[in-house]
Design an enzyme around this catalytic site. Structure first.
Site, PDB file in Angstrom:
ATOM      1  N   HIS A 178       0.897  -1.219  -0.063  1.00  0.00           N
ATOM      2  CA  HIS A 178       0.022  -0.003   0.076  1.00  0.00           C
ATOM      3  C   HIS A 178       0.868   1.341   0.011  1.00  0.00           C
ATOM      4  CE1 HIS A 178      -2.913   2.927   1.495  1.00  0.00           C
ATOM      5  NE2 HIS A 178      -3.791   2.223   1.146  1.00  0.00           N
ATOM      6  N   CYS A 233      -3.729   2.531  -4.717  1.00  0.00           N
ATOM      7  CA  CYS A 233      -4.701   3.374  -3.988  1.00  0.00           C
ATOM      8  C   CYS A 233      -4.747   4.790  -4.608  1.00  0.00           C
ATOM      9  CB  CYS A 233      -4.187   3.315  -2.629  1.00  0.00           C
ATOM     10  SG  CYS A 233      -5.329   4.391  -1.634  1.00  0.00           S
ATOM     11  N   HIS A 239      -7.486   0.316  -4.626  1.00  0.00           N
ATOM     12  CA  HIS A 239      -8.380   1.066  -3.653  1.00  0.00           C
ATOM     13  C   HIS A 239      -8.802   2.199  -4.555  1.00  0.00           C
ATOM     14  CE1 HIS A 239      -6.312  -0.261   0.483  1.00  0.00           C
ATOM     15  NE2 HIS A 239      -6.911  -1.128  -0.385  1.00  0.00           N
ATOM     16  N   ASP A 285     -13.119   3.011  -1.594  1.00  0.00           N
ATOM     17  CA  ASP A 285     -12.239   3.375  -0.215  1.00  0.00           C
ATOM     18  C   ASP A 285     -13.014   4.318   0.588  1.00  0.00           C
ATOM     19  OD1 ASP A 285     -10.162   3.164   1.414  1.00  0.00           O
ATOM     20  OD2 ASP A 285      -8.880   3.605  -0.040  1.00  0.00           O
ATOM     21  N   HIS A 286     -12.453   5.124   1.500  1.00  0.00           N
ATOM     22  CA  HIS A 286     -13.026   5.781   2.476  1.00  0.00           C
ATOM     23  C   HIS A 286     -14.275   6.625   2.037  1.00  0.00           C
ATOM     24  CE1 HIS A 286      -8.753   6.651   4.061  1.00  0.00           C
ATOM     25  NE2 HIS A 286      -9.222   5.285   4.155  1.00  0.00           N
ATOM     26  N   TYR A 292     -15.347   4.752   7.113  1.00  0.00           N
ATOM     27  CA  TYR A 292     -15.795   3.144   6.859  1.00  0.00           C
ATOM     28  C   TYR A 292     -17.214   2.985   7.193  1.00  0.00           C
ATOM     29  CZ  TYR A 292     -11.029   1.936   5.431  1.00  0.00           C
ATOM     30  OH  TYR A 292      -9.968   1.989   4.619  1.00  0.00           O
TER      31      TYR A 292
HETATM   32  C1  DNO Z   1      -6.647   3.233   5.465  1.00  0.00           C
HETATM   33  C2  DNO Z   1      -6.255   2.099   4.649  1.00  0.00           C
HETATM   34  C3  DNO Z   1      -4.745   1.904   5.082  1.00  0.00           C
HETATM   35  C4  DNO Z   1      -4.049   0.332   4.515  1.00  0.00           C
HETATM   36  C5  DNO Z   1      -2.885  -0.021   5.179  1.00  0.00           C
HETATM   37  C6  DNO Z   1      -2.365  -1.138   4.347  1.00  0.00           C
HETATM   38  O1  DNO Z   1      -7.834   3.302   5.315  1.00  0.00           O
HETATM   39  O2  DNO Z   1      -5.979   2.040   3.257  1.00  0.00           O
HETATM   40  O3  DNO Z   1      -4.835   1.858   6.581  1.00  0.00           O
HETATM   41  O4  DNO Z   1      -5.078  -0.719   4.979  1.00  0.00           O
HETATM   42  O5  DNO Z   1      -1.825   1.022   4.883  1.00  0.00           O
HETATM   43  O6  DNO Z   1      -1.400  -1.823   5.149  1.00  0.00           O
END
Ligand code: DNO
Length: 357
Positions: free
Chosen positions: A207, A245, A272, A317-318, A331
């Site tokens: 990530h 991401c 992501h 994602d978020h 989340y």
């Molecule tokens: C945040 C996530 C990160 C991710 C870590 C992977 O929302 O995308 O916390 O899970 O960095 O290890």
């Protein structure tokens, strides 16, 4: 691609597997053993029980986010070999449980960093936000105190209280670690785990650092095209791959996201996909997924994933906090469900328009 949602397990998540199952087109979840600390071996039994719970709800455990890396590995401390051995045993157990994608990060001390957990947007929704000015004013310990108070006790990934209690020691561990040493420690770790990944066909998906630059003077390396290509080359094995991401690489406006995706063909094992809205290059907030709500062209991002033949799990994602939902910042259910549906819509249109050509 396979559309998934991140799930924090029945003990921590406000969102249920039943709700996730009802989002159209979502067939899997991404989860982890939330009770485990970095460095511990995951037993096959615990992995299988998580997997069964998810499968009983009609979903697939499409991958793990994250198997966290102990700081001894990141800093190259003498105990690193023991922790790498533990990591390898965990990977073997995941392989035996037929799980083939592992997301992790190599960020020193902190995982992702935001300075506001509930910035109010014009439509009344609240979102995670970041300003460099706020980070520059803070010392990391105060930041943890304010984040813990804001989340009403829910745990932000990477901000687990056990870690934050040791924050001073953690900073001390990184005193002599610069970008080059961090790269070398990452290489050492990857070279040791690759034979296991080859044996069990496990795709490792690093990530990016979020934000994609150094915070609090700590080194950060997974930040741009040059560095990620360097990492792919330094351990040139298809199992050494990437979580693409968009929201993390996108924090740096110099990163051309579709171009980065195309340059990582064959090495993106997890995606992501989310949008950001920039108010200035150092002030951004996590908008809705829709292109017109933020700064990125989400169609171009999905098209680039399509063009490279991306087949792995993807997740919105978020999300924003909308419709009075109370959940862990970023989340909740509602806005991530909207995000999944929107990304599925883009994908369907891309697939159909290509099949007509
Ligand atoms: C945040 C996530 C990160 C991710 C870590 C992977 O929302 O995308 O916390 O899970 O960095 O290890």
């Amino acid at each position: 691609m396979q559309m998934t949602l991140r799930w924090y397990g029945s003990k921590f998540d406000t969102v249920t597997l039943k709700q996730i199952r009802q989002i159209p087109g979502v067939t899997g979840v991404i989860s982890t053993l939330y009770d485990s600390a970095p460095g511990e071996v995951w037993s096959l039994e615990d992995i299988l029980s998580l997997k069964k719970e998810i499968e009983d709800a009609g979903l697939q455990l499409a991958g793990i986010e994250s198997v966290n890396i102990h700081d001894a590995i990141k800093t190259g401390a003498p105990e690193r070999d023991m922790y790498i051995d533990n990591y390898i045993t965990t990977l073997e157990n995941l392989g035996k449980a037929d799980i083939h994608m592992v997301c992790y990060n190599f960020m020193p001390v902190f995982d992702w960093t935001r300075t506001e957990l509930a910035r109010v947007r014009p439509d009344g929704s609240t979102v995670l936000a970041y300003t460099q000015e706020a980070v520059d004013k803070l010392n990391p310990e105060d930041m943890f105190a304010s984040i813990s108070a804001d989340t009403n006790g829910s745990i932000m990934p990477g901000w687990e209280p056990e870690r934050m209690e040791k924050i001073k020691d953690l900073f001390a561990m990184y005193e002599n670690i610069d970008d080059e040493k961090l790269f070398a420690n990452l290489k050492y770790f990857l070279e040791r785990i690759m034979p296991t990944c080859d044996k069990y066909d496990i795709n490792m998906a690093i990530h990016p650092d979020d934000p994609a630059w150094s915070v609090f003077g700590l080194p950060r390396i997974i930040i741009n095209k040059e560095n990620i290509l360097r990492m792919m080359k330094m351990v040139d094995n298809p199992h050494n791959g990437v979580t693409f991401c968009s929201g993390s690489y996108g924090t740096n406006l110099n990163n051309d996201l579709p171009d980065m995706i195309r340059s990582l063909k064959g090495r993106i094992h997890f995606a992501h996909v989310r949008n950001l809205k920039f108010n200035s290059p150092t002030d951004f907030e996590e908008s809705a997924h829709l292109s017109s709500d933020g700064t990125f062209d989400m169609y171009e991002i999905m098209l680039a994933l399509y063009d490279i033949g991306f087949e792995g799990p993807i997740r919105p994602d978020h999300g924003r906090m909308i419709w009075d939902e109370v959940a862990m910042p970023g989340y909740g259910l509602y806005d991530r469900a909207l995000g999944a549906t929107y990304l599925n819509g883009l994908w369907e249109a891309i697939v159909k328009s290509h099949s007509r050509k």
